[in-house]
Design an enzyme around this catalytic site. Structure first.
Site, mmCIF file in Angstrom:
data_model
loop_
_atom_site.group_PDB
_atom_site.id
_atom_site.type_symbol
_atom_site.label_atom_id
_atom_site.label_comp_id
_atom_site.label_asym_id
_atom_site.label_seq_id
_atom_site.Cartn_x
_atom_site.Cartn_y
_atom_site.Cartn_z
ATOM 1 N N ASP A 72 -3.344 -18.343 0.061
ATOM 2 C CA ASP A 72 -4.429 -18.773 -0.753
ATOM 3 C C ASP A 72 -4.993 -20.215 0.010
ATOM 4 O OD1 ASP A 72 -1.798 -20.233 -0.748
ATOM 5 O OD2 ASP A 72 -1.717 -20.903 -2.849
ATOM 6 N N ASP B 256 -6.495 -7.100 4.001
ATOM 7 C CA ASP B 256 -7.534 -6.306 3.542
ATOM 8 C C ASP B 256 -8.391 -7.320 2.533
ATOM 9 O OD1 ASP B 256 -9.266 -4.282 2.160
ATOM 10 O OD2 ASP B 256 -8.080 -4.838 0.345
ATOM 11 N N ASP C 199 -12.624 -8.879 4.224
ATOM 12 C CA ASP C 199 -13.915 -9.015 3.354
ATOM 13 C C ASP C 199 -14.416 -10.454 3.294
ATOM 14 O OD1 ASP C 199 -13.445 -6.255 2.848
ATOM 15 O OD2 ASP C 199 -14.476 -6.628 0.770
ATOM 16 N N LYS D 73 2.862 -15.444 2.014
ATOM 17 C CA LYS D 73 3.006 -16.229 0.530
ATOM 18 C C LYS D 73 4.639 -16.618 0.450
ATOM 19 C CE LYS D 73 1.771 -17.714 -3.280
ATOM 20 N NZ LYS D 73 0.810 -18.988 -3.358
ATOM 21 N N TYR E 61 0.719 -1.106 0.023
ATOM 22 C CA TYR E 61 -0.047 0.049 -0.050
ATOM 23 C C TYR E 61 0.764 1.072 0.086
ATOM 24 C CZ TYR E 61 -4.454 -1.981 0.940
ATOM 25 O OH TYR E 61 -5.905 -2.504 0.688
HETATM 26 C C1 IPM Z 1 -10.295 -1.486 4.129
HETATM 27 C C2 IPM Z 1 -10.640 -0.678 2.806
HETATM 28 C C3 IPM Z 1 -9.389 0.310 2.431
HETATM 29 C C4 IPM Z 1 -8.149 -0.609 2.554
HETATM 30 C C5 IPM Z 1 -9.669 1.345 1.257
HETATM 31 C C6 IPM Z 1 -11.087 1.865 1.199
HETATM 32 C C7 IPM Z 1 -8.549 2.080 0.904
HETATM 33 O O1 IPM Z 1 -10.749 -1.592 1.548
HETATM 34 O O2 IPM Z 1 -10.188 -0.676 4.903
HETATM 35 O O3 IPM Z 1 -10.280 -2.698 4.115
HETATM 36 O O4 IPM Z 1 -8.052 -1.119 1.297
HETATM 37 O O5 IPM Z 1 -7.345 -0.424 3.283
HETATM 38 MG MG MG Z 2 -11.123 -3.260 2.412
#
Ligand code: IPM
Ligand code: MG
Length: 361
Positions: free
Chosen positions: A223, A247, A251, A191, A141
């Site tokens: 993975d 990240d 999700d 990884k 990042y």
């Molecule tokens: C998160 C989001 C952020 C990230 C974005 C909005 C920059 O996806 O906090 O998970 O990638 O960190």
């Molecule tokens: Mg995110």
């Protein structure tokens, strides 16, 4: 106690869920007689509109002065084609870096009353209770060199994944500490079969683990971890991983919790001279422009982030527990937002906020 909180609602549903989180914050402060001092600031797309930059200096100043910061969400579709430097997301990356909040704690729990909200079979998700500890201020990042150069067939894009021993050590320490107060198990995700970066990650985490002999440490390739999270989520207690893997995996974790609207997060940095931890609190979800302004977003991730703030920034464990218990009560009532597939008519964002306050009493 004096609670000086900076609130950054941001974009899209960020403003709606933050309104309910602030409602709960005010409610808690009043009930426990804390003096709450709220300042509001700009971050993300709204900040670009009002000041020309996603992370205005004024916001940096306010964040440095506050005891804790509560953020909603950033991102607007109109910036989809903008370069990273000019996007709302840059504001979020900027404030994380400015505050130095290197450890992002993302708890993933499957609430018993919510099992049917997950598309996965109940017996698989039941009992899921983990914290993803995501490194937040390093890795790909932020690494340089980065950018797009050249033209035509020679056009090339570069990003750099880089970690120092120091960066890996401090986030590992956080993970091992958290594990000690839980089921004493850390799974470090990398990884290392492909990336030197991950090889260093694994080596340093292993070394750190020797100082925590009471905590069981295992390593998993990212993975495989993506698969195990769905196949056997109960096996995880603390998942420790670098920025981008965290990240992505968080999700995926949202599917276990029933909805991404459920997930709170706490981003923690160093201890200030006062002993308080620097903290930025934000739900894991994004700005969801498709449902923005409709009073139907789930505010529980944002409200859970208030509980995390109480606990980590202010050491107010009783208040934090009260908010968490209230969230469970509201979930059990099944009067929840549409993302959680309620039995009857879905609740509005505001109704959920009010219900949490009522449950706190
Ligand atoms: C998160 C989001 C952020 C990230 C974005 C909005 C920059 O996806 O906090 O998970 O990638 O960190
Ligand atoms: Mg995110």
């Amino acid at each position: 106690m004096n609670l000086n909180v900076l609130v950054l609602p941001g974009d899209g549903i960020g403003t709606e869920v933050t309104r309910e989180a602030v409602r709960v914050l005010r409610h808690v402060a009043a009930k426990w007689n804390h003096t709450l001092n709220i300042t509001e600031g700009l971050l993300g797309g709204i900040a670009i509109h009002k000041t020309g930059t996603p992370f205005p200096e004024e916001t940096a100043r306010l964040a440095a002065a506050a005891d804790a910061t509560l953020m909603g969400a950033v991102g607007l579709p109109e910036f989809d084609d903008a370069p990273p430097e000019k996007r709302p997301e840059k504001g979020l990356l900027g404030i994380r870096q400015a505050l130095g909040v290197y450890a992002n704690l993302r708890p993933v729990r499957a609430y018993a009353s919510q099992l049917d909200s997950s598309p996965l079979k109940n017996h698989l998700v039941e009992g899921t209770d983990m914290i993803i500890v995501r490194e937040l201020t390093g890795g790909i990042y932020y690494g340089t060199p980065r950018g797009i150069t050249g033209d035509g067939a020679e056009m090339r894009a570069v990003n750099t994944m880089t970690y120092s021993r120091f960066e890996i050590e401090r986030v590992s320490r956080m993970a091992f500490h958290l594990a000690r107060a839980r089921r004493k198990k850390v799974t470090s995700v990398d990884k290392s079969n492909v990336l030197e970066n991950s090889q260093l990650w694994r080596r340093v985490v292993t070394e750190m683990g020797r100082s925590y002999p009471d905590v069981e440490l295992d390593h998993m390739l990212v993975d495989n971890c993506a698969m195990q999270l769905i196949l056997n989520p109960k096996r995880f207690d603390i998942v420790l991983t670098e920025n981008m893997f965290g990240d992505i995996l968080s999700d995926e974790g949202a599917v276990l919790a029933g909805s991404i609207g459920m997930l709170p997060s706490a981003s923690i940095g160093d201890q200030r001279p006062s002993g308080a931890w620097v903290g930025l609190y934000e739900p894991v979800h994004g700005s969801a422009p498709d449902i923005a302004g409709q009073n139907k977003a789930n505010p529980l991730g944002a409200i859970g982030s208030v509980a995390a703030m109480m606990s980590y920034s202010f050491g107010l464990k009783e208040e934090a527990a009260a908010v968490e218990t209230a969230i469970e009560a509201v979930l059990a009532s099944r009067h929840v937002t549409a993302d959680l597939r309620p039995s009857g008519a879905p609740a509005t964002t505001e109704q959920v906020g009010l219900a949490v306050c009522a449950a706190i009493g």
